[in-house]
Design a protein around this motif. Structure first.
Motif, PDB file in Angstrom:
ATOM      1  N   ASN A  42       0.947  -0.880  -0.028  1.00 49.05           N
ATOM      2  CA  ASN A  42      -0.017   0.025  -0.114  1.00 49.05           C
ATOM      3  C   ASN A  42       0.948   1.118  -0.105  1.00 49.05           C
ATOM      4  OD1 ASN A  42      -1.737   2.442   0.641  1.00 49.05           O
ATOM      5  ND2 ASN A  42      -3.088   1.025   2.203  1.00 49.05           N
ATOM      6  N   PRO A  43       1.018   2.241  -1.337  1.00 52.37           N
ATOM      7  CA  PRO A  43       1.942   3.234  -1.234  1.00 52.37           C
ATOM      8  C   PRO A  43       1.667   4.354  -0.217  1.00 52.37           C
ATOM      9  CG  PRO A  43       0.766   2.742  -3.251  1.00 52.37           C
ATOM     10  CD  PRO A  43       0.346   1.564  -2.355  1.00 52.37           C
ATOM     11  N   SER A  44       0.299   4.328  -0.056  1.00 48.90           N
ATOM     12  CA  SER A  44      -0.187   5.548   1.126  1.00 48.90           C
ATOM     13  C   SER A  44       0.272   5.111   2.438  1.00 48.90           C
ATOM     14  CB  SER A  44      -1.631   5.691   1.035  1.00 48.90           C
ATOM     15  OG  SER A  44      -2.286   4.554   1.485  1.00 48.90           O
ATOM     16  N   THR A  45       0.329   4.055   2.903  1.00 44.73           N
ATOM     17  CA  THR A  45       0.864   3.711   4.268  1.00 44.73           C
ATOM     18  C   THR A  45       2.147   3.294   4.230  1.00 44.73           C
ATOM     19  OG1 THR A  45      -0.124   1.556   4.078  1.00 44.73           O
ATOM     20  CG2 THR A  45      -1.505   3.185   5.021  1.00 44.73           C
ATOM     21  N   GLU A  46       2.707   2.988   3.106  1.00 42.40           N
ATOM     22  CA  GLU A  46       4.223   2.293   2.847  1.00 42.40           C
ATOM     23  C   GLU A  46       4.155   0.935   3.676  1.00 42.40           C
ATOM     24  OE1 GLU A  46       7.188   5.286   3.459  1.00 42.40           O
ATOM     25  OE2 GLU A  46       6.293   6.286   1.727  1.00 42.40           O
ATOM     26  N   GLN A  47       3.092  -0.037   3.713  1.00 43.82           N
ATOM     27  CA  GLN A  47       3.057  -1.036   4.363  1.00 43.82           C
ATOM     28  C   GLN A  47       2.685  -2.272   3.538  1.00 43.82           C
ATOM     29  OE1 GLN A  47       3.833  -1.712   7.983  1.00 43.82           O
ATOM     30  NE2 GLN A  47       4.657   0.337   7.969  1.00 43.82           N
ATOM     31  N   TRP A  48       3.191  -3.378   3.730  1.00 47.66           N
ATOM     32  CA  TRP A  48       2.739  -4.504   3.047  1.00 47.66           C
ATOM     33  C   TRP A  48       1.229  -5.137   3.803  1.00 47.66           C
ATOM     34  CZ3 TRP A  48       4.475  -6.358  -1.444  1.00 47.66           C
ATOM     35  CH2 TRP A  48       5.620  -6.036  -1.653  1.00 47.66           C
ATOM     36  N   GLU A  49       0.338  -5.508   3.004  1.00 47.38           N
ATOM     37  CA  GLU A  49      -1.125  -5.691   3.563  1.00 47.38           C
ATOM     38  C   GLU A  49      -1.311  -6.958   3.285  1.00 47.38           C
ATOM     39  OE1 GLU A  49      -3.534  -2.539   2.359  1.00 47.38           O
ATOM     40  OE2 GLU A  49      -2.664  -1.230   3.778  1.00 47.38           O
ATOM     41  N   TYR A  50      -2.104  -7.557   4.047  1.00 47.42           N
ATOM     42  CA  TYR A  50      -2.789  -9.059   3.993  1.00 47.42           C
ATOM     43  C   TYR A  50      -3.708  -9.039   2.790  1.00 47.42           C
ATOM     44  CZ  TYR A  50      -0.892  -9.443   8.571  1.00 47.42           C
ATOM     45  OH  TYR A  50      -0.394  -9.413   9.523  1.00 47.42           O
ATOM     46  N   THR A  51      -3.829 -10.141   1.774  1.00 50.80           N
ATOM     47  CA  THR A  51      -5.034 -10.134   0.848  1.00 50.80           C
ATOM     48  C   THR A  51      -5.891 -11.232   1.098  1.00 50.80           C
ATOM     49  OG1 THR A  51      -3.644 -11.269  -0.774  1.00 50.80           O
ATOM     50  CG2 THR A  51      -4.008  -8.778  -1.041  1.00 50.80           C
ATOM     51  N   SER A  52      -5.486 -12.070   1.984  1.00 52.53           N
ATOM     52  CA  SER A  52      -6.257 -13.349   2.507  1.00 52.53           C
ATOM     53  C   SER A  52      -5.773 -13.764   3.897  1.00 52.53           C
ATOM     54  CB  SER A  52      -5.955 -14.404   1.461  1.00 52.53           C
ATOM     55  OG  SER A  52      -4.648 -15.190   1.481  1.00 52.53           O
ATOM     56  N   ASP A  53      -6.716 -14.638   4.559  1.00 51.75           N
ATOM     57  CA  ASP A  53      -6.261 -15.132   5.760  1.00 51.75           C
ATOM     58  C   ASP A  53      -5.382 -16.012   6.014  1.00 51.75           C
ATOM     59  OD1 ASP A  53      -8.539 -13.752   6.808  1.00 51.75           O
ATOM     60  OD2 ASP A  53      -9.848 -15.487   6.654  1.00 51.75           O
ATOM     61  N   ASP A  54      -4.702 -16.563   4.812  1.00 50.05           N
ATOM     62  CA  ASP A  54      -3.618 -17.435   4.721  1.00 50.05           C
ATOM     63  C   ASP A  54      -2.330 -16.838   4.988  1.00 50.05           C
ATOM     64  OD1 ASP A  54      -3.750 -16.965   2.239  1.00 50.05           O
ATOM     65  OD2 ASP A  54      -3.473 -19.018   1.429  1.00 50.05           O
ATOM     66  N   GLN A  55      -2.200 -15.450   4.869  1.00 48.60           N
ATOM     67  CA  GLN A  55      -1.114 -14.640   4.897  1.00 48.60           C
ATOM     68  C   GLN A  55      -0.857 -14.288   6.284  1.00 48.60           C
ATOM     69  OE1 GLN A  55      -1.866 -11.894   1.964  1.00 48.60           O
ATOM     70  NE2 GLN A  55      -1.590 -13.260   0.378  1.00 48.60           N
ATOM     71  N   LYS A  56      -2.028 -14.228   7.074  1.00 47.14           N
ATOM     72  CA  LYS A  56      -1.958 -13.782   8.703  1.00 47.14           C
ATOM     73  C   LYS A  56      -0.979 -14.623   9.613  1.00 47.14           C
ATOM     74  CE  LYS A  56      -6.158 -11.182   8.241  1.00 47.14           C
ATOM     75  NZ  LYS A  56      -7.609 -11.293   8.723  1.00 47.14           N
ATOM     76  N   PRO A  57      -0.530 -13.838  10.555  1.00 48.62           N
ATOM     77  CA  PRO A  57       0.289 -14.565  11.451  1.00 48.62           C
ATOM     78  C   PRO A  57      -0.032 -15.969  11.979  1.00 48.62           C
ATOM     79  CG  PRO A  57       0.463 -12.433  11.926  1.00 48.62           C
ATOM     80  CD  PRO A  57      -0.759 -12.589  10.842  1.00 48.62           C
ATOM     81  N   GLU A  58      -1.425 -15.920  12.018  1.00 51.30           N
ATOM     82  CA  GLU A  58      -1.921 -17.324  12.598  1.00 51.30           C
ATOM     83  C   GLU A  58      -1.750 -18.382  11.670  1.00 51.30           C
ATOM     84  OE1 GLU A  58      -4.218 -14.583  11.957  1.00 51.30           O
ATOM     85  OE2 GLU A  58      -3.551 -13.840  14.047  1.00 51.30           O
TER      86      GLU A  58
END
Length: 119
Positions: free
Chosen positions: A41-57
């Motif tokens: 996300n260029p506005s926050t300059e952060q990588w973001e999840y696009t699905s639940d299988d990418q989350k830390p859990e």
């Protein structure tokens, strides 16, 4: 259907045979994996999840980091959780891999970046 393959580690004299199914990698499979990758996300300059299988859990917890790679990546993950998470998400996006592979690579990188570069 299954072909044995020989895996050799550079730093050991141990050999292991692994039987894995033969899979042809197609362009559509690579594009599908890329579509599921985290997005920047260029506005926050952060990588973001696009699905639940990418989350830390979906990966292993902090004790898994300690057991797999030792105290160095453990403390990085403990003291800088945002930096660790961003590194994992970026690796997932650039290599089109799942969370477990990305975590293993980032833990190995934080343990010893010079050795990690040669694998």
């Amino acid at each position: 259907n299954q072909r044995p393959s020989l895996q050799v580690s550079k730093n050991t004299t141990c050999f292991s045979f692994v039987v894995s199914p033969h899979r042809a990698t197609t362009t559509s499979a690579l594009l599908a994996a890329k579509a599921k990758s985290p997005k920047f996300n260029p506005s926050t300059e952060q990588w973001e999840y696009t699905s639940d299988d990418q989350k830390p859990e979906a990966g292993y917890d902090i004790s898994g980091t300690l057991l797999r790679q030792g105290p160095k990546p453990f403390f990085i993950r403990l003291l800088n959780p945002d930096q660790y998470e961003q590194a994992v998400l970026k690796f997932m996006a650039t290599d089109s891999c799942d969370r477990m592979v990305a975590q293993g690579n980032m833990d190995a990188f934080f343990e010893n970046a010079q050795d990690w570069a040669y694998y």
